[in-house]
Design an enzyme around this catalytic site. Structure first.
Site, short mmCIF file in Angstrom:
data_model
loop_
_atom_site.label_atom_id
_atom_site.label_comp_id
_atom_site.label_asym_id
_atom_site.label_seq_id
_atom_site.Cartn_x
_atom_site.Cartn_y
_atom_site.Cartn_z
N TYR A 1 20.71 -39.00 -38.00
CA TYR A 1 21.36 -38.62 -39.21
C TYR A 1 22.23 -39.54 -39.93
O TYR A 1 22.49 -39.59 -41.08
CB TYR A 1 22.46 -37.52 -38.74
CG TYR A 1 21.86 -35.91 -38.71
CD1 TYR A 1 20.84 -35.77 -37.83
CD2 TYR A 1 22.22 -34.91 -39.12
CE1 TYR A 1 20.09 -34.47 -37.76
CE2 TYR A 1 21.92 -33.61 -39.26
CZ TYR A 1 20.58 -33.41 -38.32
OH TYR A 1 20.17 -32.06 -38.24
N LYS B 1 14.73 -38.74 -24.92
CA LYS B 1 13.26 -39.07 -24.86
C LYS B 1 13.09 -40.30 -24.53
O LYS B 1 12.62 -41.38 -25.34
CB LYS B 1 12.69 -38.89 -26.44
CG LYS B 1 11.32 -38.90 -26.67
CD LYS B 1 10.41 -37.85 -25.98
CE LYS B 1 9.13 -38.02 -26.06
NZ LYS B 1 8.28 -37.02 -25.66
N ASP C 1 10.91 -32.67 -25.03
CA ASP C 1 9.76 -31.56 -25.02
C ASP C 1 9.85 -30.62 -23.99
O ASP C 1 9.65 -29.51 -24.16
CB ASP C 1 8.46 -32.34 -25.10
CG ASP C 1 8.33 -33.57 -24.05
OD1 ASP C 1 9.09 -33.73 -23.44
OD2 ASP C 1 7.09 -34.02 -24.08
N ASP D 1 20.10 -30.19 -32.95
CA ASP D 1 19.69 -29.32 -34.14
C ASP D 1 18.53 -28.41 -33.77
O ASP D 1 18.59 -27.28 -34.25
CB ASP D 1 19.46 -30.09 -35.43
CG ASP D 1 19.47 -29.43 -36.60
OD1 ASP D 1 20.15 -28.47 -36.91
OD2 ASP D 1 18.28 -29.89 -37.10
N ASP E 1 18.44 -23.96 -32.97
CA ASP E 1 17.70 -22.90 -33.48
C ASP E 1 16.64 -22.44 -32.58
O ASP E 1 16.64 -21.01 -32.79
CB ASP E 1 16.74 -23.50 -34.75
CG ASP E 1 17.83 -23.70 -35.83
OD1 ASP E 1 19.14 -23.74 -35.89
OD2 ASP E 1 17.33 -23.34 -37.29
C1 IPM Z 1 23.07 -27.33 -38.65
C2 IPM Z 1 22.58 -27.54 -39.79
C3 IPM Z 1 22.79 -28.80 -40.58
C4 IPM Z 1 22.46 -30.00 -39.57
C5 IPM Z 1 22.54 -29.09 -41.97
C6 IPM Z 1 22.75 -27.92 -42.74
C7 IPM Z 1 22.71 -30.42 -42.50
O1 IPM Z 1 21.25 -27.59 -39.79
O2 IPM Z 1 24.28 -27.56 -38.49
O3 IPM Z 1 22.49 -27.13 -37.40
O4 IPM Z 1 21.30 -30.26 -39.64
O5 IPM Z 1 23.15 -30.28 -38.61
MG MG Z 2 20.37 -26.72 -37.83
#
Ligand code: IPM
Ligand code: MG
Length: 354
Positions: free
Chosen positions: A138, A188, A220, A244, A248
């Site tokens: 990042y 990794k 993975d 990140d 999700d």
């Molecule tokens: C998160 C989001 C952010 C990230 C984006 C919006 C920059 O996806 O907080 O998970 O990648 O950190």
């Molecule tokens: Mg995210």
């Protein structure tokens, strides 16, 4: 207690409004909470030409805690870097040194049916993704798109120094001590040198916590285990990018990303609290978004920035009660439950608080 309220774009304002209703109950009961609102993201860009105006950054810097909604929108995706809504959030995280991102993933018994996973894999599930938030791909340099002999090349750099790894590892082990005393570190290391260092330093820090069980998984394999045996995990320690992605994925264990709150803190108690979900422009302004991630983020704020553990517990119990009564927003609705909108869900949690 000064709270900077930065609702942002898309569904950000409507879900943040529900968290504010909940915090307002505490204010009315005498908790000295002060709210100050600021623009961030696309709406700030529209207003001032920058997604993070100086006044907003000052507000965030001076506040004891920040309640953030979401940012973004299709119309901003082609702006140059630095001007895109997401850059504002990344700047705040980085400039305020909020390097430790807590993303609790808990399966609420009432929502087991809303998850695509089999119920027996979800029972009692309670894990904490601890994501490093201010390093990695990042922020690593060099970065950018250049040209080599007329061929376009895109570059990002995965970079961690040992101090960055050490400080997040300490947070992981200390957190594990308050839970089930297990840390699974994700890397990794088989392919990437930066992740080899990650594993080495986490291992070193682990020596200082003999009471905590440490294991390592390649990212993975971790992605697979999260679906195959999620109950196995306690604290899942990750770098910025892997965290990140895995968070999700993990949101599906709870039924919806609309259920996932987060807290980002640094060395002190100041924190930024935000739902893990994004701005969801397709449903913005329609009163259908799930505000529970934002409300649960407010609970994390009370607990982590203001040491108000019973207040945080009270909010979580209220959410539990509302779910147990069968109320659901569209993302977690099932046959036989009562469908409600964003604002009504907020009102129900407020009512359940007292
Ligand atoms: C998160 C989001 C952010 C990230 C984006 C919006 C920059 O996806 O907080 O998970 O990648 O950190
Ligand atoms: Mg995210």
């Amino acid at each position: 207690m000064k709270i900077a309220v930065l609702p942002g774009d898309g569904i950000g304002p409507e879900v943040t409004a529900q968290a504010l209703k909940v915090l307002d109950v505490f204010a009315r009961e005498g908790t000295p909470i002060e709210f100050e609102h600021g623009l961030i993201g696309g709406c700030a860009y529209d207003e001032s030409g920058h997604p993070l105006p100086d006044s907003t950054f000052k507000l965030a810097r001076e506040a004891d805690a920040i309640l953030f909604g979401a940012e973004g929108g299709f119309q901003y995706e082609t702006l140059s870097r630095g001007l895109r809504p997401g850059d504002a959030l990344l700047s705040i995280r980085r400039e305020l040194n909020l390097f430790a991102n807590f993303r609790p993933v808990v399966t609420w018994p009432e929502l087991v049916g809303a998850s695509p996973l089999k119920a027996e894999r979800l029972e009692g599930l309670d894990l904490m993704i601890l994501r490093e938030l201010t390093g990695d791909l990042y922020f690593g340099e060099p970065r950018g798109v250049t040209s080599e002999n007329g061929v376009r090349v895109g570059i990002n750099t995965m970079r961690y120094d040992e101090n960055e790894i050490r400080r997040i590892a300490h947070v992981a082990f200390r957190t594990a001590r308050t839970r089930r005393a297990r840390v699974c570190s994700v890397d990794k290391a088989n392919v990437l040198e930066s992740m080899e260092l990650w594993r080495e330093v986490v291992e070193e820090v682990g020596q200082e916590y003999p009471d905590v069980t440490l294991e390592h998984l390649y990212v993975d394999a971790a992605a697979m285990s999260l679906l195959r045996s999620p109950q196995h995990f306690d604290v899942l320690l990750t770098g910025n990018l892997f965290g990140d992605i895995l968070s999700d994925e993990a949101s599906m264990l709870t039924g919806s990303i609309g259920m996932l709150p987060s807290a980002s803190i640094g060395d002190g108690t100041k924190g930024l609290y935000e739902p893990v979900h994004g701005c969801a422009p397709d449903i913005a302004g329609k009163d259908v978004a799930n505000p529970l991630a934002s409300i649960l983020s407010a609970a994390m704020m009370l607990r982590m920035s203001f040491d108000m553990h019973s207040g945080a517990d009270r909010i979580e119990r209220a959410v539990r009660r509302v779910l147990a009564s069968g109320y659901r927003t569209a993302d977690i609705a099932e046959p036989g439950t009562k469908l409600v909108g964003t604002a009504q869900m907020g009102d129900l949690v407020v009512a359940a608080l007292s």
